[in-house]
Design a protein around this motif. Structure first.
Motif, PDB file in Angstrom:
ATOM      1  N   CYS A  24      36.357  30.871  30.341  1.00 13.97           N
ATOM      2  CA  CYS A  24      36.751  29.811  29.410  1.00 13.97           C
ATOM      3  C   CYS A  24      37.573  30.417  28.280  1.00 13.97           C
ATOM      4  O   CYS A  24      37.275  31.507  27.803  1.00 13.97           O
ATOM      5  N   ILE A  25      38.596  29.701  27.852  1.00 12.27           N
ATOM      6  CA  ILE A  25      39.517  30.182  26.827  1.00 12.27           C
ATOM      7  C   ILE A  25      39.370  29.279  25.600  1.00 12.27           C
ATOM      8  O   ILE A  25      39.534  28.060  25.699  1.00 12.27           O
ATOM      9  N   LEU A  62      47.248  32.536  27.550  1.00  9.44           N
ATOM     10  CA  LEU A  62      47.423  33.536  28.599  1.00  9.44           C
ATOM     11  C   LEU A  62      47.402  35.001  28.175  1.00  9.44           C
ATOM     12  O   LEU A  62      46.755  35.804  28.846  1.00  9.44           O
ATOM     13  N   PRO A  63      48.098  35.407  27.127  1.00  9.38           N
ATOM     14  CA  PRO A  63      48.180  36.846  26.868  1.00  9.38           C
ATOM     15  C   PRO A  63      46.825  37.549  26.785  1.00  9.38           C
ATOM     16  O   PRO A  63      46.556  38.490  27.524  1.00  9.38           O
ATOM     17  N   GLU A  64      45.959  37.111  25.918  1.00  9.15           N
ATOM     18  CA  GLU A  64      44.659  37.754  25.749  1.00  9.15           C
ATOM     19  C   GLU A  64      43.775  37.553  26.980  1.00  9.15           C
ATOM     20  O   GLU A  64      43.065  38.468  27.401  1.00  9.15           O
ATOM     21  N   SER A  65      43.830  36.364  27.576  1.00 11.52           N
ATOM     22  CA  SER A  65      43.007  36.082  28.759  1.00 11.52           C
ATOM     23  C   SER A  65      43.374  36.996  29.914  1.00 11.52           C
ATOM     24  O   SER A  65      42.503  37.568  30.566  1.00 11.52           O
ATOM     25  N   LEU A  66      44.678  37.140  30.166  1.00  7.95           N
ATOM     26  CA  LEU A  66      45.101  38.000  31.270  1.00  7.95           C
ATOM     27  C   LEU A  66      44.764  39.460  31.007  1.00  7.95           C
ATOM     28  O   LEU A  66      44.359  40.176  31.919  1.00  7.95           O
ATOM     29  N   GLU A  67      44.902  39.916  29.765  1.00 11.56           N
ATOM     30  CA  GLU A  67      44.522  41.294  29.438  1.00 11.56           C
ATOM     31  C   GLU A  67      43.046  41.525  29.750  1.00 11.56           C
ATOM     32  O   GLU A  67      42.676  42.543  30.328  1.00 11.56           O
ATOM     33  N   THR A  68      42.200  40.583  29.362  1.00 18.04           N
ATOM     34  CA  THR A  68      40.762  40.694  29.602  1.00 18.04           C
ATOM     35  C   THR A  68      40.462  40.715  31.096  1.00 18.04           C
ATOM     36  O   THR A  68      39.684  41.559  31.573  1.00 18.04           O
ATOM     37  N   ILE A  69      41.070  39.806  31.846  1.00 15.47           N
ATOM     38  CA  ILE A  69      40.800  39.720  33.275  1.00 15.47           C
ATOM     39  C   ILE A  69      41.366  40.932  34.021  1.00 15.47           C
ATOM     40  O   ILE A  69      40.732  41.452  34.938  1.00 15.47           O
ATOM     41  N   GLU A  70      42.536  41.405  33.618  1.00 16.37           N
ATOM     42  CA  GLU A  70      43.098  42.601  34.243  1.00 16.37           C
ATOM     43  C   GLU A  70      42.184  43.809  34.016  1.00 16.37           C
ATOM     44  O   GLU A  70      41.940  44.596  34.933  1.00 16.37           O
ATOM     45  N   ALA A  71      41.666  43.973  32.804  1.00 17.15           N
ATOM     46  CA  ALA A  71      40.744  45.076  32.507  1.00 17.15           C
ATOM     47  C   ALA A  71      39.467  44.937  33.323  1.00 17.15           C
ATOM     48  O   ALA A  71      38.943  45.925  33.860  1.00 17.15           O
ATOM     49  N   TRP A  72      38.945  43.717  33.430  1.00 17.39           N
ATOM     50  CA  TRP A  72      37.746  43.466  34.232  1.00 17.39           C
ATOM     51  C   TRP A  72      38.015  43.821  35.695  1.00 17.39           C
ATOM     52  O   TRP A  72      37.205  44.496  36.334  1.00 17.39           O
ATOM     53  N   GLY A  73      39.155  43.403  36.221  1.00 14.09           N
ATOM     54  CA  GLY A  73      39.504  43.725  37.604  1.00 14.09           C
ATOM     55  C   GLY A  73      39.594  45.227  37.830  1.00 14.09           C
ATOM     56  O   GLY A  73      39.052  45.754  38.810  1.00 14.09           O
ATOM     57  N   ARG A  74      40.258  45.932  36.917  1.00 17.13           N
ATOM     58  CA  ARG A  74      40.343  47.396  37.030  1.00 17.13           C
ATOM     59  C   ARG A  74      38.954  48.024  37.020  1.00 17.13           C
ATOM     60  O   ARG A  74      38.682  48.967  37.763  1.00 17.13           O
ATOM     61  N   SER A  75      38.044  47.502  36.186  1.00 19.29           N
ATOM     62  CA  SER A  75      36.687  48.061  36.098  1.00 19.29           C
ATOM     63  C   SER A  75      35.924  47.904  37.410  1.00 19.29           C
ATOM     64  O   SER A  75      34.988  48.655  37.679  1.00 19.29           O
ATOM     65  N   LEU A  76      36.326  46.932  38.227  1.00 25.18           N
ATOM     66  CA  LEU A  76      35.693  46.722  39.532  1.00 25.18           C
ATOM     67  C   LEU A  76      36.395  47.498  40.649  1.00 25.18           C
ATOM     68  O   LEU A  76      35.969  47.442  41.796  1.00 25.18           O
ATOM     69  N   GLY A  77      37.499  48.161  40.311  1.00 25.10           N
ATOM     70  CA  GLY A  77      38.251  48.905  41.311  1.00 25.10           C
ATOM     71  C   GLY A  77      39.426  48.145  41.901  1.00 25.10           C
ATOM     72  O   GLY A  77      40.026  48.588  42.884  1.00 25.10           O
ATOM     73  N   CYS A  78      39.767  47.009  41.310  1.00 27.72           N
ATOM     74  CA  CYS A  78      40.919  46.251  41.810  1.00 27.72           C
ATOM     75  C   CYS A  78      42.200  47.029  41.536  1.00 27.72           C
ATOM     76  O   CYS A  78      42.360  47.612  40.465  1.00 27.72           O
ATOM     77  N   VAL A  79      43.099  47.012  42.507  1.00 30.20           N
ATOM     78  CA  VAL A  79      44.388  47.683  42.351  1.00 30.20           C
ATOM     79  C   VAL A  79      45.524  46.680  42.189  1.00 30.20           C
ATOM     80  O   VAL A  79      46.672  47.073  41.985  1.00 30.20           O
ATOM     81  N   ARG A  80      45.213  45.393  42.297  1.00 36.48           N
ATOM     82  CA  ARG A  80      46.250  44.389  42.105  1.00 36.48           C
ATOM     83  C   ARG A  80      45.636  43.065  41.687  1.00 36.48           C
ATOM     84  O   ARG A  80      44.458  42.810  41.909  1.00 36.48           O
ATOM     85  N   MET A  81      46.466  42.243  41.066  1.00 42.71           N
ATOM     86  CA  MET A  81      46.114  40.875  40.700  1.00 42.71           C
ATOM     87  C   MET A  81      46.966  39.967  41.574  1.00 42.71           C
ATOM     88  O   MET A  81      48.073  40.338  41.961  1.00 42.71           O
ATOM     89  N   GLN A  82      46.459  38.795  41.870  1.00 41.04           N
ATOM     90  CA  GLN A  82      47.222  37.874  42.698  1.00 41.04           C
ATOM     91  C   GLN A  82      46.970  36.445  42.231  1.00 41.04           C
ATOM     92  O   GLN A  82      45.867  36.091  41.827  1.00 41.04           O
ATOM     93  N   GLY A  83      48.002  35.640  42.271  1.00 42.84           N
ATOM     94  CA  GLY A  83      47.889  34.233  41.928  1.00 42.84           C
ATOM     95  C   GLY A  83      48.978  33.465  42.642  1.00 42.84           C
ATOM     96  O   GLY A  83      49.893  34.045  43.212  1.00 42.84           O
TER      97      GLY A  83
END
Length: 109
Positions: A24-25, A62-83
């Motif tokens: 939620c934003i 978007l700016p802050e939300s995407l930064e947060t989600i990208e960091a969360w994805g990296r912490s799980l080992g994600c190497v890419r984002m997709q939408g």
């Protein structure tokens, strides 16, 4: 409509099963949007997908939300984002390092 593949019940069930995550934003007092993410393995690596996005103010949300989600994805080992979505997302995300790799079309039979 072909572009809306998820029902509220589908998303609620996947959130309940922890297969999707709801973000939620807020702009302080009011919710101005939400994103739904899911992670999965692809041939190109572990991926964080964002299949659902709603923002009443995309520039603010978007700016802050995407930064947060990208960091969360990296912490799980994600190497890419997709939408996926309308061309407006392509324009909005280009300056944030996203690039278009495919366009999806479909016909409902």
């Amino acid at each position: 409509d072909a572009g809306h593949c998820w029902t509220l019940d589908d998303v609620a069930a996947r959130l309940d099963q922890q297969m999707m995550q709801l973000w939620c934003i807020w702009n302080g007092q009011n919710m101005i949007g939400c994103l739904v993410t899911e992670t999965y393995q692809t041939a190109r690596g572990f991926t964080c997908g964002i299949p659902i996005v709603y923002c009443s103010d995309m520039e603010l949300a978007l700016p802050e939300s995407l930064e947060t989600i990208e960091a969360w994805g990296r912490s799980l080992g994600c190497v890419r984002m997709q939408g996926e979505g309308r061309r407006g997302w392509e324009r909005a995300l280009r300056s944030r390092g996203w690039k278009t790799i495919t366009t999806q079309v479909e016909k409902v039979l």
